[in-house]
Enzyme design. Structure first.
Site, PDB file in Angstrom:
ATOM      1  N   GLY A  45       9.896   1.323  -3.299  1.00 24.64           N
ATOM      2  CA  GLY A  45      10.823   0.796  -4.307  1.00 24.64           C
ATOM      3  C   GLY A  45      11.338   1.812  -5.310  1.00 24.64           C
ATOM      4  O   GLY A  45      11.631   1.449  -6.450  1.00 24.64           O
ATOM      5  N   ASP A  55      12.870  -6.187  -4.151  1.00 19.24           N
ATOM      6  CA  ASP A  55      12.460  -4.932  -4.799  1.00 19.24           C
ATOM      7  C   ASP A  55      12.752  -4.956  -6.296  1.00 19.24           C
ATOM      8  O   ASP A  55      11.867  -4.714  -7.121  1.00 19.24           O
ATOM      9  CB  ASP A  55      13.218  -3.739  -4.189  1.00 19.24           C
ATOM     10  N   GLY A 110       9.572   2.941   1.100  1.00 18.94           N
ATOM     11  CA  GLY A 110       9.130   1.552   1.005  1.00 18.94           C
ATOM     12  C   GLY A 110       8.404   1.249  -0.298  1.00 18.94           C
ATOM     13  O   GLY A 110       7.853   0.163  -0.455  1.00 18.94           O
TER      14      GLY A 110
HETATM   15  O1  PMV Z   1      11.905  -0.303   2.145  1.00 22.11           O
HETATM   16  P1  PMV Z   1      11.837  -1.159   0.923  1.00 22.11           P
HETATM   17  O2  PMV Z   1      10.584  -1.102   0.219  1.00 22.11           O
HETATM   18  O3  PMV Z   1      13.014  -0.998   0.053  1.00 22.11           O
HETATM   19  O4  PMV Z   1      11.798  -2.654   1.462  1.00 22.11           O
HETATM   20  C1  PMV Z   1      12.876  -3.437   1.651  1.00 22.11           C
HETATM   21  C2  PMV Z   1      12.429  -4.763   2.148  1.00 22.11           C
HETATM   22  C3  PMV Z   1      13.337  -5.350   3.202  1.00 22.11           C
HETATM   23  O5  PMV Z   1      12.879  -6.673   3.399  1.00 22.11           O
HETATM   24  C4  PMV Z   1      13.229  -4.586   4.506  1.00 22.11           C
HETATM   25  C5  PMV Z   1      14.776  -5.357   2.752  1.00 22.11           C
HETATM   26  C6  PMV Z   1      15.080  -6.316   1.621  1.00 22.11           C
HETATM   27  O6  PMV Z   1      16.153  -6.170   1.021  1.00 22.11           O
HETATM   28  O7  PMV Z   1      14.288  -7.224   1.337  1.00 22.11           O
END
Ligand code: PMV
Length: 330
Positions: A124, A169, A122
């Site tokens: 990035g 991200d 999470g």
């Molecule tokens: O897990 P991460 O940090 O890549 O978060 C992605 C965020 C989501 O909302 C779950 C997916 C997205 O594409 O926005």
């Protein structure tokens, strides 16, 4: 000659998952962790990728078609109008800088990629690696991509990582500043009127975003009314949070984070380990805490005063966090 670029990690403060369905979300860069790319000329023909963290050392043309690193390189080559010597059929109609870039590339390149951002957590990491490579490689080819192009290419690569990414991200990592983000809309930088402290706790459990996004989609297909209601609440929380940040009331974010965590739990993306860290940080004095990113593992975040940060850090480690980062949002 060597070209280097670095890109930060990131956390989502509000609105993960709902953002995929068009709701607003807030994200901020985390400069304590970063991905780095170094591009240098090499005597060996071809474009060699060296990524010791994932034990990868391979020539670009040998990478699988759906390999994210391979895709970044191909996209930069396409964008700059250069491609490896062996694929050139005709070089007519080239600009002088494209000819130059082709000369560089045909001699051989080595791209070294390192990252202190944990994978699938999470923070990035995928977007940061892409952004670092795009910047270093395009600069090395004499045609540095501007932010908009970097963001566009990184988004294409996110599709390989995530399936149906919102684009949040790659956007926050490209611009390296706090953002208010709505899918498909021009980016809006957040004006942080008063800095605040966020503590990031890692469950140490890798959880691919692709899977949690697919899980949410399944639930949405089963019960659109309920899920869209939850997305709507998350979106409203992001709007209110933006006001609080821009008007200089970051202390109001705690209650909003707790509410966002409740909503994310109902979406099915929390986990016992995340809940444990969220609970521990609240008991240690955090006024708010929630998971951040895809969920089901990975990282959680807690709002803290500067003075109380060490107490929360200690409590998170005691509750099983594998790593804790304290970051100031400004
Ligand atoms: O897990 P991460 O940090 O890549 O978060 C992605 C965020 C989501 O909302 C779950 C997916 C997205 O594409 O926005």
């Amino acid at each position: 000659m060597m070209s280097h670029a670095s890109a930060p990690g990131k956390i989502i403060l509000f609105g993960e998952h709902a953002v995929v369905y068009g709701q607003p979300a807030l994200a901020v860069p985390v400069h304590q962790v970063h991905a780095d790319a170094e591009v240098s000329d090499s005597d060996r023909a071809g474009i060699w990728v060296d990524a010791p963290d994932i034990r990868l050392h391979a020539e670009h043309s040998r990478l699988a078609l759906d390999d994210a690193l391979g895709a970044v390189i191909s996209l930069v080559c396409a964008e700059t109008g250069t491609c490896p010597a062996e694929t050139i059929s005709s070089s007519s109609g080239e600009t002088a800088s494209q000819k130059d870039a082709r000369r560089v590339i045909s001699k051989g390149l080595e791209i070294k990629v390192t990252s202190s951002i944990p994978l699938a957590s999470g923070l990035g990491s995928g977007a940061a690696v892409s952004v670092a490579i795009i910047r270093a490689l395009s600069a090395h080819l004499g045609q540095p991509c501007d932010d908009e192009t970097v963001n566009k290419i990184a988004y294409e690569v996110e599709k390989i990582h995530h399936g149906t990414p919102s684009g949040i991200d790659n956007t926050v990592v490209t611009y390296g500043k706090p953002i208010f983000f709505i899918k498909g809309q021009p980016i809006e930088l957040l004006d942080v009127a008063k800095p605040f402290t966020i503590i990031i706790g890692d469950t140490g459990i890798p959880a691919p975003t692709k899977e949690s996004v697919a899980g949410v989609r399944k639930r949405w297909e089963q019960d659109k009314r309920k899920m869209e209601m939850l997305f709507g609440v998350a979106g409203s929380l992001a709007e209110v949070a933006r006001q609080s940040i821009e008007k200089g009331h970051p202390e109001r974010l705690g209650a909003l984070m707790n509410e966002n965590q409740r909503v994310l739990t109902e979406m099915g993306v929390s986990s016992p380990e995340l809940d444990k860290l969220v609970e521990a940080s609240r008991k240690a004095g955090a006024t708010g805490a929630k998971l951040s990113g895809g969920g089901r593992g990975g990282n959680m975040i807690a709002l803290s005063t500067k003075e109380n940060a060490p107490t929360i850090v200690e409590a998170l480690y005691a509750a099983g966090a594998k790593n804790v980062i304290v970051t100031d949002v400004r």
